[in-house]
Scaffold this active site. Structure first.
Site, short mmCIF file in Angstrom:
data_model
loop_
_atom_site.label_atom_id
_atom_site.label_comp_id
_atom_site.label_asym_id
_atom_site.label_seq_id
_atom_site.Cartn_x
_atom_site.Cartn_y
_atom_site.Cartn_z
N ARG A 52 -0.76 15.52 12.35
CA ARG A 52 0.11 15.05 11.26
C ARG A 52 0.36 16.23 10.34
O ARG A 52 -0.23 16.36 9.28
CB ARG A 52 -0.55 13.88 10.51
CG ARG A 52 -0.64 12.64 11.36
CD ARG A 52 -1.23 11.47 10.62
NE ARG A 52 -0.29 10.83 9.71
CZ ARG A 52 -0.57 9.73 9.03
NH1 ARG A 52 -1.76 9.17 9.14
NH2 ARG A 52 0.32 9.18 8.23
N LYS A 107 0.84 -1.21 0.00
CA LYS A 107 0.00 0.00 0.00
C LYS A 107 0.87 1.26 0.00
O LYS A 107 0.63 2.18 -0.78
CB LYS A 107 -0.89 0.00 1.25
CG LYS A 107 -1.46 1.34 1.63
CD LYS A 107 -2.19 1.27 2.95
CE LYS A 107 -2.53 2.61 3.52
NZ LYS A 107 -1.40 3.35 4.09
N ASN A 108 1.89 1.30 0.84
CA ASN A 108 2.68 2.53 0.96
C ASN A 108 3.62 2.75 -0.22
O ASN A 108 4.27 3.79 -0.30
CB ASN A 108 3.44 2.56 2.29
CG ASN A 108 2.52 2.81 3.46
OD1 ASN A 108 1.33 3.07 3.27
ND2 ASN A 108 3.05 2.73 4.67
N ARG A 141 -8.60 -0.16 4.17
CA ARG A 141 -7.69 0.82 3.53
C ARG A 141 -6.34 0.18 3.26
O ARG A 141 -5.59 0.66 2.42
CB ARG A 141 -7.46 2.01 4.47
CG ARG A 141 -8.70 2.80 4.75
CD ARG A 141 -8.37 3.91 5.69
NE ARG A 141 -7.47 4.82 4.98
CZ ARG A 141 -7.28 6.06 5.32
NH1 ARG A 141 -7.91 6.56 6.35
NH2 ARG A 141 -6.46 6.81 4.63
N ASP A 200 4.08 1.15 12.09
CA ASP A 200 2.91 0.47 11.52
C ASP A 200 2.74 -0.96 12.04
O ASP A 200 1.77 -1.63 11.70
CB ASP A 200 3.01 0.46 9.98
CG ASP A 200 2.73 1.83 9.38
OD1 ASP A 200 2.33 2.74 10.13
OD2 ASP A 200 2.91 1.99 8.15
N CYS A 243 -5.61 8.48 8.58
CA CYS A 243 -5.86 7.88 9.89
C CYS A 243 -5.56 8.87 11.00
O CYS A 243 -4.63 9.67 10.90
CB CYS A 243 -5.00 6.63 10.06
SG CYS A 243 -5.71 5.20 9.24
C1 UD1 Z 1 4.24 7.13 6.13
C2 UD1 Z 1 3.39 5.90 5.95
C3 UD1 Z 1 2.77 5.48 7.27
C4 UD1 Z 1 3.84 5.32 8.33
C5 UD1 Z 1 4.73 6.56 8.41
C6 UD1 Z 1 5.91 6.41 9.35
C7 UD1 Z 1 2.61 6.09 3.67
C8 UD1 Z 1 1.46 6.27 2.76
N1 UD1 Z 1 2.34 6.18 4.98
O1 UD1 Z 1 3.37 8.20 6.56
O2 UD1 Z 1 2.08 4.25 7.08
O3 UD1 Z 1 3.22 5.11 9.59
O4 UD1 Z 1 5.25 6.88 7.10
O5 UD1 Z 1 6.69 5.32 8.95
O6 UD1 Z 1 3.72 5.83 3.25
N2 UD1 Z 1 5.93 15.08 10.33
C9 UD1 Z 1 5.92 16.44 10.62
N3 UD1 Z 1 5.83 17.31 9.58
C10 UD1 Z 1 5.76 16.91 8.28
C11 UD1 Z 1 5.76 15.52 7.99
C12 UD1 Z 1 5.85 14.63 9.05
O7 UD1 Z 1 5.99 16.84 11.78
O8 UD1 Z 1 5.68 17.75 7.39
C13 UD1 Z 1 6.00 14.11 11.44
C14 UD1 Z 1 4.72 13.28 11.55
O9 UD1 Z 1 3.72 13.95 12.27
C15 UD1 Z 1 5.21 12.04 12.25
C16 UD1 Z 1 6.62 11.86 11.66
O10 UD1 Z 1 7.00 13.14 11.15
O11 UD1 Z 1 5.29 12.27 13.62
C17 UD1 Z 1 6.71 10.82 10.57
O12 UD1 Z 1 5.81 11.12 9.53
P1 UD1 Z 1 6.06 10.68 8.03
O13 UD1 Z 1 7.28 9.83 7.92
O14 UD1 Z 1 5.97 11.90 7.18
O15 UD1 Z 1 4.79 9.76 7.78
P2 UD1 Z 1 3.88 9.71 6.49
O16 UD1 Z 1 4.67 9.93 5.27
O17 UD1 Z 1 2.66 10.54 6.74
#
Ligand code: UD1
Length: 420
Positions: free
Chosen positions: A121, A22-23, A399, A307, A116
């Protein structure tokens, strides 16, 4: 409300095929509009989030054909640079379209993403990085992000945290620069590597994927035809491993990549599970009694994935002793805890640290999935319990897990999906 009805206390036995990740598929579908041509993407998991990505591509003017698990995206007809609010709100990954639309159209309009509920986020890393690349970005009162870009600046971007999504957005936005963009502290997750392999297949010039320094040298054009096969889903595989362990079963995961799961496997070995690993297979043989894990914390790849946290919490609920699991990535990834307690789980929670006192007796219950992986953790627990449990909120689970009820049924579980 759609739900799963599970009668547990049956050991999972047999073989199960792991679906495409999925990711990976979500950022790869977002990338598919870059070549103004045709992309044939294979091993696509048919998940509700995949359908949202396909709807976004269609809303932008792309033509989509779906044949089983193969998707053909024809982006020659793209005519729009805006992702509407309804679609953007349906999943977090919609934000990855910001980078790809911006690269292709030099402008993009998208709304704050949904997804989710794991606490705050934010997308500040994405926005800051795109601005450093030269994008002008404004946000209106209705949460619409309006971005435009004349020319990508050669630059070095150091991420404050190795964010998966921000790394993907920077790579996508930089594809057509006439210089070089370097990302430091880039995310190292296998799904980043998969997206980069797809882009390279299209003709992009990217190096360093899978490390903390990725370099993107711009190209003026991509190939008009590209074929790619999505890698297996390591989180689906890890979830089946926890389900095998909790039921004391023996399951062969076919089409899984053990190299992506080394940390998860190492932790499951501590619980007493034994493994046989081959290139595309994982055989898991679970013990009769699960041993506790003293301390386990979530960290970016290659460490223990956030995850998988919820599924491990379920497994530790039946261990013969006390386990501690700490969530470091998301501030509120704990919605499964109160539901697991309804089954009788003994979990104390403080500051994202879960202290789990393992026990043997649980009561079948009606509980509610409030997010994807937490929902999978509730199924995991219900598979252990003797009696009929109902997991409401099945749409969250759908999902991220393709045909989970059919796969579990083929392993001997008693699970039914009831559509609302
Ligand atoms: C992706 C994965 C999700 C997984 C996560 C962490 C997908 C579609 N989803 O989510 O399943 O749980 O990586 O491995 O690939 N953050 C900020 N500011 C930002 C971006 C992130 O503060 O602009 C923080 C987030 O709140 C979180 C951390 O950084 O605490 C990690 O987030 P991130 O790695 O960006 O996760 P996703 O890409 O949303």
């Amino acid at each position: 409300m759609s739900k799963y009805i599970i009668r547990g206390a049956r050991a999972l036995e047999g073989n199960v095929s792991i679906s495409g990740a999925k990711n990976s598929v979500l950022p790869i579908l977002a990338s598919s509009l870059l070549n103004s041509g045709i992309c044939v993407i294979k091993n696509v998991p048919m998940l509700s989030d995949t359908k949202v990505s396909l709807d976004i591509l269609k809303s932008l003017g792309c033509k989509i054909d779906v044949m089983g698990n193969t998707v053909v995206v024809d982006s020659r007809t793209l005519e729009n640079d805006k992702v509407c609010k309804d679609l953007a709100c349906k999943m977090r990954s919609s934000i990855i379209f910001l980078g790809s639309i911006l690269a292709r159209c030099k402008s993009a309009k998208i709304y704050e993403p949904g997804g989710c509920k794991l606490g705050k986020r934010p997308i500040d890393f994405h926005i800051k990085a795109l601005k450093k690349l030269g994008a002008i970005i404004e946000q209106d009162d209705d949460d619409m992000i309006v971005a435009s870009l004349e020319k990508i600046k050669s630059c070095e971007i150091s991420l404050p945290f190795a964010s998966v999504g921000a790394t993907q957005n920077i790579i996508l936005a930089s594809i057509f620069s006439d210089g070089k963009v370097v990302i430091k502290n880039s995310a190292k997750e296998p799904e980043i590597v998969d997206m980069v392999k797809f882009l390279r297949q299209m003709g992009a010039d990217i190096t360093g994927e899978g490390t903390d320094k990725i370099t993107i040298k711009g190209v003026s054009k991509l190939k008009e035809y590209c074929e790619y096969t999505i890698m297996p889903d390591r989180i689906e595989a890890g979830t089946f491993l926890c389900m095998t362990a909790i039921t004391g079963g023996k399951v062969l995961l076919e089409g899984a990549n053990p190299n992506h799961l080394l940390y998860v496997i190492k932790e499951l070995e501590k619980t007493g599970c034994s493994f046989l690993l081959k290139e595309n297979e994982i055989l898991c043989d679970a013990p009769k009694i699960i041993k506790p894990i003293k301390f386990l914390e979530t960290k970016p790849y290659p460490y223990f994935p956030t995850d998988m946290q919820a599924q491990f919490v379920s497994l530790m609920c039946i261990a013969n002793g006390e386990s501690i699991i700490k969530e470091n990535i998301f501030e509120a990834r704990n919605k499964h805890i109160s539901e697991l307690r309804k089954f009788g789980a003994d979990i104390k929670e403080k500051d994202n640290i879960f202290k789990i006192n393992g026990k043997k007796e649980f009561l079948a219950q009606e509980v509610e999935a409030k997010e994807l992986r937490g929902g999978a953790a509730l199924i995991t627990m219900a598979l252990y319990i003797d009696g009929q449990s109902t997991i409401n909120g099945a749409s969250y689970i759908r999902r991220g897990y393709e045909n989970i009820q059919d796969k579990l049924t083929s392993l001997g579980a008693d699970i039914k999906y009831i559509k609302s």
